[in-house]
Design a protein around this motif. Structure first.
Motif, mmCIF file in Angstrom:
data_model
loop_
_atom_site.group_PDB
_atom_site.id
_atom_site.type_symbol
_atom_site.label_atom_id
_atom_site.label_comp_id
_atom_site.label_asym_id
_atom_site.label_seq_id
_atom_site.Cartn_x
_atom_site.Cartn_y
_atom_site.Cartn_z
ATOM 1 N N LYS A 147 -3.600 -0.406 -7.755
ATOM 2 C CA LYS A 147 -4.641 -0.063 -6.779
ATOM 3 C C LYS A 147 -4.042 0.096 -5.382
ATOM 4 C CE LYS A 147 -8.051 -2.571 -9.440
ATOM 5 N NZ LYS A 147 -8.793 -3.809 -9.570
ATOM 6 N N ILE A 148 -3.122 -0.791 -5.044
ATOM 7 C CA ILE A 148 -2.472 -0.744 -3.734
ATOM 8 C C ILE A 148 -1.626 0.515 -3.609
ATOM 9 C CG2 ILE A 148 -0.724 -1.882 -2.304
ATOM 10 C CD1 ILE A 148 -1.877 -4.568 -3.528
ATOM 11 N N ILE A 149 -0.838 0.798 -4.628
ATOM 12 C CA ILE A 149 0.021 1.983 -4.621
ATOM 13 C C ILE A 149 -0.822 3.248 -4.539
ATOM 14 C CG2 ILE A 149 1.605 3.337 -6.065
ATOM 15 C CD1 ILE A 149 2.775 0.536 -6.950
ATOM 16 N N HIS A 150 -1.933 3.266 -5.264
ATOM 17 C CA HIS A 150 -2.834 4.419 -5.217
ATOM 18 C C HIS A 150 -3.333 4.658 -3.786
ATOM 19 C CE1 HIS A 150 -5.815 7.332 -6.515
ATOM 20 N NE2 HIS A 150 -6.724 6.645 -5.850
ATOM 21 N N LYS A 151 -3.755 3.591 -3.117
ATOM 22 C CA LYS A 151 -4.257 3.730 -1.742
ATOM 23 C C LYS A 151 -3.134 4.182 -0.800
ATOM 24 C CE LYS A 151 -7.069 2.270 1.866
ATOM 25 N NZ LYS A 151 -8.215 1.539 2.258
ATOM 26 N N LEU A 152 -1.947 3.585 -0.925
ATOM 27 C CA LEU A 152 -0.819 3.983 -0.076
ATOM 28 C C LEU A 152 -0.448 5.449 -0.316
ATOM 29 C CD1 LEU A 152 1.356 0.755 -0.342
ATOM 30 C CD2 LEU A 152 0.104 1.555 1.687
ATOM 31 N N ASN A 153 -0.597 5.899 -1.547
ATOM 32 C CA ASN A 153 -0.360 7.300 -1.876
ATOM 33 C C ASN A 153 -1.403 8.197 -1.206
ATOM 34 O OD1 ASN A 153 -1.170 9.579 -4.177
ATOM 35 N ND2 ASN A 153 1.022 9.433 -3.753
ATOM 36 N N LYS A 154 -2.671 7.796 -1.295
ATOM 37 C CA LYS A 154 -3.748 8.565 -0.672
ATOM 38 C C LYS A 154 -3.579 8.644 0.842
ATOM 39 C CE LYS A 154 -8.009 8.150 -1.801
ATOM 40 N NZ LYS A 154 -9.346 7.652 -2.134
ATOM 41 N N LEU A 155 -2.991 7.604 1.432
ATOM 42 C CA LEU A 155 -2.762 7.576 2.879
ATOM 43 C C LEU A 155 -1.539 8.405 3.282
ATOM 44 C CD1 LEU A 155 -3.411 3.784 3.533
ATOM 45 C CD2 LEU A 155 -4.841 5.693 4.319
ATOM 46 N N GLY A 156 -0.810 8.909 2.282
ATOM 47 C CA GLY A 156 0.374 9.709 2.575
ATOM 48 C C GLY A 156 1.602 8.890 2.916
ATOM 49 N N LEU A 157 1.591 7.620 2.526
ATOM 50 C CA LEU A 157 2.714 6.737 2.837
ATOM 51 C C LEU A 157 3.699 6.612 1.677
ATOM 52 C CD1 LEU A 157 0.661 3.975 4.655
ATOM 53 C CD2 LEU A 157 2.058 5.764 5.705
ATOM 54 N N LEU A 158 3.198 6.751 0.458
ATOM 55 C CA LEU A 158 4.042 6.702 -0.734
ATOM 56 C C LEU A 158 3.849 7.972 -1.543
ATOM 57 C CD1 LEU A 158 3.548 3.116 -2.280
ATOM 58 C CD2 LEU A 158 5.488 3.947 -0.942
ATOM 59 N N GLU A 159 4.904 8.354 -2.234
ATOM 60 C CA GLU A 159 4.814 9.414 -3.236
ATOM 61 C C GLU A 159 4.938 8.757 -4.592
ATOM 62 O OE1 GLU A 159 7.721 12.509 -2.840
ATOM 63 O OE2 GLU A 159 7.308 12.755 -0.707
ATOM 64 N N THR A 160 4.131 9.200 -5.529
ATOM 65 C CA THR A 160 4.236 8.695 -6.895
ATOM 66 C C THR A 160 4.766 9.808 -7.779
ATOM 67 O OG1 THR A 160 1.920 9.251 -7.312
ATOM 68 C CG2 THR A 160 2.375 7.002 -6.611
ATOM 69 N N ILE A 161 5.751 9.457 -8.578
ATOM 70 C CA ILE A 161 6.368 10.408 -9.497
ATOM 71 C C ILE A 161 6.030 9.945 -10.903
ATOM 72 C CG2 ILE A 161 8.553 11.319 -10.363
ATOM 73 C CD1 ILE A 161 8.236 10.171 -6.795
ATOM 74 N N ARG A 162 5.343 10.787 -11.642
ATOM 75 C CA ARG A 162 4.920 10.429 -12.997
ATOM 76 C C ARG A 162 6.038 10.688 -14.001
ATOM 77 N NH1 ARG A 162 -0.458 9.307 -13.103
ATOM 78 N NH2 ARG A 162 -1.698 10.136 -11.410
ATOM 79 N N GLY A 163 5.855 10.135 -15.174
ATOM 80 C CA GLY A 163 6.805 10.373 -16.255
ATOM 81 C C GLY A 163 7.657 9.158 -16.560
ATOM 82 N N ARG A 164 8.447 9.296 -17.610
ATOM 83 C CA ARG A 164 9.258 8.186 -18.102
ATOM 84 C C ARG A 164 10.230 7.655 -17.049
ATOM 85 N NH1 ARG A 164 12.443 9.230 -23.430
ATOM 86 N NH2 ARG A 164 14.312 8.750 -22.299
ATOM 87 N N SER A 165 10.806 8.523 -16.278
ATOM 88 C CA SER A 165 11.738 8.068 -15.248
ATOM 89 C C SER A 165 11.089 8.148 -13.865
ATOM 90 C CB SER A 165 13.025 8.888 -15.296
ATOM 91 O OG SER A 165 12.728 10.254 -15.176
ATOM 92 N N GLY A 166 9.776 8.019 -13.827
ATOM 93 C CA GLY A 166 9.027 8.094 -12.571
ATOM 94 C C GLY A 166 9.051 6.791 -11.797
ATOM 95 N N GLY A 167 8.319 6.772 -10.754
ATOM 96 C CA GLY A 167 8.227 5.601 -9.907
ATOM 97 C C GLY A 167 7.606 5.973 -8.584
ATOM 98 N N ILE A 168 7.941 5.200 -7.564
ATOM 99 C CA ILE A 168 7.404 5.472 -6.234
ATOM 100 C C ILE A 168 8.534 5.500 -5.218
ATOM 101 C CG2 ILE A 168 5.124 4.492 -6.693
ATOM 102 C CD1 ILE A 168 6.035 1.960 -5.204
ATOM 103 N N ARG A 169 8.265 6.227 -4.128
ATOM 104 C CA ARG A 169 9.190 6.269 -3.002
ATOM 105 C C ARG A 169 8.364 6.522 -1.744
ATOM 106 N NH1 ARG A 169 11.826 11.672 -5.156
ATOM 107 N NH2 ARG A 169 10.135 13.101 -4.675
#
Length: 145
Positions: A44-66
């Protein structure tokens, strides 16, 4: 005044993510293990930070956040204000639920409002980069290699 755990955890996610070596993604499992926060809550936190444009989420097996932008462009005050849903220090700070009879004459509300503004102004003086001045020590504590 006390910030919610939600905001505390959001700041930890940002610090953890920013502490990763250049080009390396962070993930919920790692962050969950380091800070003992449920992956569900982190989602939930990562989702909100993503919506705020602070984090990018990369989907998939080798995904993650930056980080979505450099740490020098992420303002701590902005993060705190975006994650908190209110700063009602007292009942009288919320007009809809204020039933205090002394509100019209009370000086405390004004003093606390000044203190709140000062608190937020200080936070706005710092960026995520300022929180990383001891990055090597942070990496050791968070087991980031």
């Amino acid at each position: 005044m006390r910030l919610k755990k939600y905001t505390d955890y959001a700041l930890r996610v940002m610090i953890y993510t920013a502490s990763k070596p250049e080009g390396e993604l962070a993930n919920k499992k790692e962050i969950s293990d380091v800070f003992h926060i449920s992956e569900n809550h982190l989602g939930k936190i990562i989702h909100k930070l993503n919506k705020l444009g602070l984090l990018e989420t990369i989907r998939g097996r080798s995904g993650g956040i930056r980080l979505a932008k450099p740490p020098s462009e992420i303002n701590v005050g902005y993060v705190v204000q975006a994650m908190e849903d209110d700063f009602h220090l007292l009942e009288c700070f919320d007009r809809e639920t204020n039933y205090c009879v002394i509100t019209p004459a009370c000086k405390l509300k004004h003093i606390l409002n000044d203190a709140l503004r000062a608190f937020l102004e200080v936070l706005e003086e710092y960026t995520l980069e300022d929180l990383l001045s001891n990055k090597d020590e942070l990496r050791d504590l968070m087991n980031i290699t």
